[in-house]
Design a protein around this motif. Structure first.
Motif, PDB file in Angstrom:
ATOM      1  N   PRO A 283      27.881  13.832 -20.704  1.00 33.78           N
ATOM      2  CA  PRO A 283      26.546  13.463 -20.565  1.00 33.78           C
ATOM      3  C   PRO A 283      26.332  11.901 -20.889  1.00 33.78           C
ATOM      4  O   PRO A 283      25.587  11.235 -20.016  1.00 33.78           O
ATOM      5  CB  PRO A 283      25.706  14.528 -21.256  1.00 33.78           C
ATOM      6  CG  PRO A 283      26.530  15.343 -21.485  1.00 33.78           C
ATOM      7  CD  PRO A 283      27.904  14.876 -21.336  1.00 33.78           C
ATOM      8  N   GLN A 286      27.652   9.550 -18.444  1.00 30.98           N
ATOM      9  CA  GLN A 286      26.789   9.360 -17.035  1.00 30.98           C
ATOM     10  C   GLN A 286      25.661   8.416 -17.397  1.00 30.98           C
ATOM     11  O   GLN A 286      25.104   7.468 -16.697  1.00 30.98           O
ATOM     12  CB  GLN A 286      26.363  10.633 -16.497  1.00 30.98           C
ATOM     13  CG  GLN A 286      27.334  11.612 -16.173  1.00 30.98           C
ATOM     14  CD  GLN A 286      26.829  12.897 -15.400  1.00 30.98           C
ATOM     15  OE1 GLN A 286      25.675  12.969 -15.151  1.00 30.98           O
ATOM     16  NE2 GLN A 286      27.722  13.614 -14.745  1.00 30.98           N
ATOM     17  N   ASP A 287      25.113   8.348 -18.346  1.00 36.29           N
ATOM     18  CA  ASP A 287      23.944   7.799 -19.076  1.00 36.29           C
ATOM     19  C   ASP A 287      24.472   6.204 -19.310  1.00 36.29           C
ATOM     20  O   ASP A 287      23.944   5.312 -18.786  1.00 36.29           O
ATOM     21  CB  ASP A 287      23.442   8.155 -20.365  1.00 36.29           C
ATOM     22  CG  ASP A 287      22.488   9.387 -20.288  1.00 36.29           C
ATOM     23  OD1 ASP A 287      22.287   9.720 -19.071  1.00 36.29           O
ATOM     24  OD2 ASP A 287      22.466  10.025 -21.391  1.00 36.29           O
TER      25      ASP A 287
END
Length: 359
Positions: A283, A286-287
């Motif tokens: 995650p 992706q950020d």
């Protein structure tokens, strides 16, 4: 078979031509001069030539296709900029573990997610050091990250959270000039604590120099005590860094400065992500940059490669050992001559028969 030279092709090609040319010329010269010498002399020079070729071959980094790497990440340059000041030893990560432990885990998790990318490791405390230039050798990265330690407390004189800006800028520019097509990803790992007594300089880079990444923050608002790094050797008995701000008998606390970390993230043009124990890497990636790091449906995989340079390097090492043995043997043969000294003229005359001896 594919090649990934340790230096750019425009440097390696003339270097290889020059080395091979010199080697051929040297072998021809030795062949002409060794007509009346023993066969071992010619053999020694042939092996020395082989040693040179093995070193050059290893520098070209040959490999064969094998395995797979994500197509979206196989051709990018990733720079880790890691805070190694004393505050990175603060024990407020997870179950009272040092922040550096979290940074280590995240670096290796990112390297695993971005399989096939080229990685560079830069650390900063009082000074900035390039621990590892860009390479696909994740085992080397793993080794360096494992042995990474905070700065020795006795050498700590205060540091700036942006002291690595100049070195990072130079490395990014060099990467862009060499391979402009490769994305340049920067991960800054630290706690944002400024201890130099001066406001940190901006960490801005030219537009387009950084194409993705993130600032990763470690620590808590409550802070944590810092084990003192006393240098090489066992540190089981090392105490905590004392509070020198007037709190006699108390241990110093390091607190994360998330505002400072967000400012650095804004300067670099990347998001800020606070990291805690157990946080997954995917995650966060992706950020970090959804545009260039996110894998699309058509980016399933690329062919990886199996490195073969170590075979050539091992052969070169064996020949170097042989040369060392030969040199030691020659030195041992020359040693008695160094003690004998030149023969004196008088000693030669003493060995002549006396004029009246035959009479």
């Amino acid at each position: 078979m594919t090649l990934q030279p340790v230096l750019p092709v425009w440097i390696m090609l003339p270097l290889v031509v020059a080395v091979v040319g010199f080697l051929v010329w040297q072998l021809i010269t030795v062949r002409r001069r060794s007509a009346g010498l023993e066969p071992g002399f010619r053999r020694d020079w042939l092996l020395r030539g082989l040693l040179v070729l093995l070193v050059v071959g290893a520098a070209l980094r040959p490999g064969i296709p094998g395995g797979s790497a994500q197509a979206a990440t196989a051709d990018m340059n990733v720079f880790f900029v890691v805070d190694t000041t004393s505050s990175i030893a603060a024990e407020d990560y997870g179950d009272s573990r040092p922040r550096l432990e979290g940074a280590r885990a995240d670096i290796m998790a990112i390297a695993e997610e971005l399989a096939g990318a080229r990685f560079s490791l830069i650390t900063f405390d009082t000074n900035t050091a390039v621990r590892m230039p860009l390479t696909t050798d994740t085992s080397a990265l793993d080794t360096l990250v494992t042995v990474l330690e905070p700065q020795v407390a006795a050498y700590s004189k205060g540091s700036s959270v942006t002291v690595a800006a100049k070195v990072l800028d130079e490395r990014l520019r060099a990467a862009r000039e060499t391979h402009p097509e490769r994305p340049r990803i920067v991960f800054y790992l630290g706690d944002g604590e400024q201890t130099s007594g001066k406001a940190p300089a901006p960490m801005r880079m030219d537009a387009g120099l950084i194409t993705g990444g993130a600032v990763l923050g470690y620590g808590t608002a409550e802070g944590g005590r810092m084990k003192e790094n006393t240098g090489p050797g066992p540190d089981e008995d090392a105490g905590y860094i004392p509070d020198r701000s007037g709190g006699a008998g108390r241990d110093a606390l390091s607190l994360i400065d998330e505002d400072q970390l967000r400012t650095i993230a804004d300067d670099l043009g990347v998001p800020y992500v606070h990291r805690s124990a157990g946080d997954a890497a995917a995650p966060m990636l992706q950020d970090a940059d959804p545009g260039s790091l996110q894998r699309g449906e058509g980016d399933s995989s690329l062919e990886g490669r199996t490195e073969l340079y170590w075979i050539l390097a091992a052969g070169a090492f064996a020949l170097v050992l042989r040369e060392a043995v030969l040199v030691l043997r020659q030195l041992r043969e020359l040693r008695p001559l160094s003690h004998a000294g030149p023969a004196s003229p008088r000693s030669g005359r003493d060995r002549q028969p006396a004029q009246g001896a035959s009479k």
